[in-house]
Design a protein around this motif. Structure first.
Motif, PDB file in Angstrom:
ATOM      1  N   PRO A 103       0.780  -1.242   0.000  1.00  0.00           N
ATOM      2  CA  PRO A 103       0.000   0.000   0.000  1.00  0.00           C
ATOM      3  C   PRO A 103       0.810   1.291   0.000  1.00  0.00           C
ATOM      4  O   PRO A 103       0.374   2.279  -0.583  1.00  0.00           O
ATOM      5  N   PHE A 107       0.160   4.308  -2.533  1.00  0.00           N
ATOM      6  CA  PHE A 107      -0.317   5.620  -2.073  1.00  0.00           C
ATOM      7  C   PHE A 107       0.602   6.735  -2.564  1.00  0.00           C
ATOM      8  O   PHE A 107       0.118   7.796  -2.974  1.00  0.00           O
ATOM      9  N   GLY A 328      -8.373   4.527  -6.078  1.00  0.00           N
ATOM     10  CA  GLY A 328      -7.672   4.797  -4.832  1.00  0.00           C
ATOM     11  C   GLY A 328      -8.622   5.130  -3.702  1.00  0.00           C
ATOM     12  O   GLY A 328      -8.452   4.667  -2.562  1.00  0.00           O
ATOM     13  N   HIS A 333      -7.625   4.786   0.142  1.00  0.00           N
ATOM     14  CA  HIS A 333      -6.416   5.605   0.114  1.00  0.00           C
ATOM     15  C   HIS A 333      -6.691   7.059  -0.232  1.00  0.00           C
ATOM     16  O   HIS A 333      -5.755   7.841  -0.378  1.00  0.00           O
ATOM     17  N   TYR A 447       0.426   9.390   4.517  1.00  0.00           N
ATOM     18  CA  TYR A 447      -0.052   8.005   4.515  1.00  0.00           C
ATOM     19  C   TYR A 447      -0.226   7.475   5.937  1.00  0.00           C
ATOM     20  O   TYR A 447      -1.262   6.882   6.272  1.00  0.00           O
ATOM     21  N   VAL A 451      -4.074   7.038   6.415  1.00  0.00           N
ATOM     22  CA  VAL A 451      -4.418   5.740   5.838  1.00  0.00           C
ATOM     23  C   VAL A 451      -4.017   4.604   6.769  1.00  0.00           C
ATOM     24  O   VAL A 451      -4.851   3.787   7.172  1.00  0.00           O
TER      25      VAL A 451
END
Length: 485
Positions: A103, A107, A328, A333, A447, A451
């Motif tokens: 991920p 991202f 996304g 994300h 991130y 996320v």
């Protein structure tokens, strides 16, 4: 006692297929080929020859660079054909990085695309459109920059409106503009080939003089050439909307990239047949200079055809990249509002509209050309990472279904060449490369805060959720009702 509630699946079963809110498969083979060609052939072939020649140093080497860029782009497109048939989700680079490397790289690819790559590229193409529309009316005087920006904004607004209104309309627009831009290339190729057939070859004599070639400038020649070929990966952004993707994605990629490479080399041969290297380097718009010299009766048509070519590239870019943002957001994300679809138009309306103010802002600030240089490094670095991830995934999961499988030699060659070009850019332009690295890495804390672990304050979350709900009502959008991958 039976439950009074009805599941979403039961509701969807009662709806006609055309009314279910989802991205529908409407892109056949001809629109797919037109989509790739129409996105690849933009302003690059009419502008980039100057940059390729300037950094390669000779006519022969510049033609070799154009051919090698075409072969390299074909190799990359074949790798993406395997990825597109192995992973049936839309999203292109983002999806493949997510499936193969995890991920965080996915991202960062999403982050850097919408932070500066897409706004910079779209602004550059929009300005090229505005310039080719406006400048013929003011020649030989310079056109007012404010008017160029206004016309660029109108072209941009038209493309956004088409992509918001209908997938079919955007697809038909792309097919039409593709035929127009191929006609423009044919108008350039035919006079050049006729002159070449008559023995006009003086500009090709001593074509491989390498006195002006330096190693640090060669990557810039490839960057200019690869920019003109950019767009071969965009069909993978819309995999969920392609009819029979296992057949049509590889076939469309091979047909379109072979066609574009042949046309690009022939166009450059035509340029060098009718113009000396010095004249080409002095020209700000190579196609217009060529037309003024060889197509006096049609010289005024060429700028219009080039402008429409730019519009086609802009349309294809918006159509494709909005799907990356859509996927996304669907994967968590990006904010969920961007994974929603208009209830009647069946277009990813929020994802398309999100790009619009970013490009407008870039158009008005005027820092586009420097940002294009910044954007080249992360774009090719992440493409190299994507194909490296494909090789790793092959090794780790040899039994994973791959309806189309590219040769190991092609995949490894493409990956190594991409990393080599990126490495050379560190040597030739460390300042721009360093800044682009820093901008890319700004996505790492984002991130981990939004996320990996959602750590925004509770009050911010409430405001964010309220705004998202109001936007959903205003735009009339909902989550897709069926899985399309």
């Amino acid at each position: 006692m039976e439950s009074a509630t009805i599941s979403k699946e039961d509701c969807n079963k009662e709806k006609p297929d055309g009314e279910v809110v989802r991205l529908q498969r409407k892109i056949g083979l001809v629109p797919a080929v037109s989509f790739i060609i129409g996105t690849v052939v933009g302003s690059g072939i009419f502008i980039a020859p100057k940059g390729v020649l300037m950094n390669s140093g000779s006519v022969g080497l510049s033609l070799l660079v154009w051919a090698l860029c075409g072969v390299l782009s074909l190799f990359g497109a074949l790798c993406y054909a395997e990825l597109g048939t192995s992973f049936t989700k839309s999203g292109g680079h983002y999806t493949y990085l997510l499936e193969t490397l995890g991920p965080l790289p996915a991202f960062l690819r999403l982050w850097v695309e919408f932070l500066f790559i897409r706004p910079a590229v779209a602004s550059y193409v929009s300005l090229a459109f505005g310039r080719y529309v406006v400048e013929p009316f003011f020649a030989p005087c310079p056109a007012p920059m404010a008017l160029i920006r206004l016309v660029s904004l109108l072209g941009l607004t038209f493309v956004v409106a088409v992509n918001c209104w209908s997938v079919s309309m955007a697809s038909r627009t792309q097919v039409t503009l593709t035929f127009i831009k191929m006609f423009a290339l044919v108008l350039i190729i035919i006079p050049g080939c006729i002159a070449l057939g008559k023995g006009k070859t003086e500009n090709f004599q001593n074509g491989f003089e390498v006195d002006l070639l330096t190693l640090d400038r060669l990557p810039l020649a490839f960057y200019n050439g690869l920019y003109a070929y950019g767009g071969w990966f965009y069909l993978n952004f819309v995999t969920e909307e392609v009819i029979n993707p296992n057949r049509n994605i590889p076939l469309a990629i091979i047909c379109s990239m072979v066609t574009v490479t042949v046309f690009y080399v022939l166009v450059n041969v035509a340029y060098y047949t009718m113009m000396t290297p010095a004249e080409l380097l002095l020209s700000e718009a190579v196609a217009v200079t060529f037309a003024n010299r060889t197509l006096q009766g049609l010289a005024s048509v060429i700028p219009i055809l080039v402008a429409l070519s730019c519009l086609g590239a802009l349309n294809g870019g918006f159509f494709a990249v909005s799907r990356m943002l859509f996927v996304g957001a669907r994967d968590g994300h990006w904010p969920p509002i961007f994974s929603m679809i208009h209830i009647r138009r069946h277009t990813p309306l929020p994802a398309v509209l999100f790009l619009y103010p970013l490009v407008v802002l870039m158009l008005m600030t005027g820092d586009i050309y420097q940002l294009i240089n910044f954007a080249s490094f992360p774009r090719w670095f992440f493409i190299a990472l994507t194909t490296l991830g494909m090789l790793i995934h092959r090794y780790r999961f040899p039994l994973h279904p791959r309806p189309f499988k590219v040769s190991w030699i092609i995949a490894i060659t493409f990956t190594l060449v991409c990393f080599f070009i990126v490495g050379l850019s560190l040597y030739s332009d460390p300042w721009s490369t360093g800044i682009s690295c820093a901008l890319t890495l700004t996505g790492v804390p984002v991130y981990y805060l939004t996320v990996y672990r959602y750590r925004l304050p509770h009050r911010w979350r409430r405001i964010f959720n309220y705004c998202s709900k109001q936007l959903q009502i205003l735009l009339e959008v909902v989550q897709q009702e069926v899985q399309t991958y």
